[in-house]
Design a protein around this motif. Sequence first.
Motif, PDB file in Angstrom:
ATOM      1  N   ARG A   5       0.783  -0.894  -0.248  1.00 26.76           N
ATOM      2  CA  ARG A   5       0.219  -0.129  -0.278  1.00 26.76           C
ATOM      3  C   ARG A   5       0.804   1.486   0.248  1.00 26.76           C
ATOM      4  N   ARG A  14     -13.305  -2.335 -13.572  1.00 22.77           N
ATOM      5  CA  ARG A  14     -14.286  -1.757 -12.056  1.00 22.77           C
ATOM      6  C   ARG A  14     -14.915  -2.788 -11.157  1.00 22.77           C
ATOM      7  N   ALA A  69     -16.940  -4.960  -4.537  1.00 20.64           N
ATOM      8  CA  ALA A  69     -16.460  -5.699  -3.705  1.00 20.64           C
ATOM      9  C   ALA A  69     -17.339  -6.140  -2.905  1.00 20.64           C
ATOM     10  N   ASN A 112     -18.337  -1.336  -1.902  1.00 22.47           N
ATOM     11  CA  ASN A 112     -17.281  -0.443  -2.272  1.00 22.47           C
ATOM     12  C   ASN A 112     -17.209  -1.287  -3.564  1.00 22.47           C
ATOM     13  N   ARG A 153     -14.179  -0.717  -6.192  1.00 16.39           N
ATOM     14  CA  ARG A 153     -12.442  -0.814  -6.907  1.00 16.39           C
ATOM     15  C   ARG A 153     -11.961  -0.594  -7.875  1.00 16.39           C
ATOM     16  N   SER A 212      -4.061  -1.301  -7.377  1.00 22.25           N
ATOM     17  CA  SER A 212      -5.617  -1.158  -7.611  1.00 22.25           C
ATOM     18  C   SER A 212      -6.314   0.107  -6.908  1.00 22.25           C
ATOM     19  N   SER A 213      -7.261   0.733  -6.381  1.00 20.77           N
ATOM     20  CA  SER A 213      -8.230   2.243  -5.706  1.00 20.77           C
ATOM     21  C   SER A 213      -8.925   2.143  -5.817  1.00 20.77           C
ATOM     22  N   ALA A 214      -9.442   2.991  -4.651  1.00 23.65           N
ATOM     23  CA  ALA A 214     -11.039   3.479  -4.690  1.00 23.65           C
ATOM     24  C   ALA A 214     -11.129   3.507  -5.881  1.00 23.65           C
ATOM     25  N   GLU A 215     -12.269   3.687  -6.419  1.00 24.79           N
ATOM     26  CA  GLU A 215     -12.947   4.478  -7.205  1.00 24.79           C
ATOM     27  C   GLU A 215     -13.542   6.010  -6.572  1.00 24.79           C
ATOM     28  N   ASP A 243     -11.381   8.477  -5.008  1.00 27.67           N
ATOM     29  CA  ASP A 243      -9.627   8.004  -4.687  1.00 27.67           C
ATOM     30  C   ASP A 243      -9.571   8.644  -3.442  1.00 27.67           C
ATOM     31  N   TRP A 259      -2.782   3.685  -2.571  1.00 23.09           N
ATOM     32  CA  TRP A 259      -3.280   2.353  -3.930  1.00 23.09           C
ATOM     33  C   TRP A 259      -2.509   1.451  -3.231  1.00 23.09           C
TER      34      TRP A 259
END
Length: 135
Positions: free
Chosen positions: A44, A61, A64, A68, A70, A84-87, A89, A93
């Motif tokens: 991370r 996309r 999860a 969420n 990802r 990988s990252s959150a939509e 952000d 990452w």
Amino acid sequence: MRITGQCHCGSVRYEAEADPEHVVICHCTDCQRLTGSPYRVTLRAKRQDISLTGAEPKLYRKKAEKGNVRLMHFCGDCGAPLFSSAEQDNGTWGIRWGSINERAELEPSVQIWARSKAAWVDHLDAIPAFPKERT
């Protein structure tokens, strides 16, 4: 720690500054399916500390279990997973351990989603090991 990395074919490349204590093993079923392996290893890092130096990765996309979304970043040529990252952000990452050149220096410090762990993972030392492919 300064790291560099790339996809399997070398098209997507990056450099990053990351804390070697932030290496995570994830045993969730999404990671198992996405890697074709019993778990995924991720370092991370803050997005601001990652510089893409090659081609832009493609995005997939993935929703999860908790709902969420990802973003899975991968090479559009060879398909190798990279990040990988959150939509939405949040600045963090996940850098895929296998894409990192300095991976030998990065040992996991925690395991998550252990409820999905393959039972045999804890017994790898009991399985015969060879220095290279057996013919």
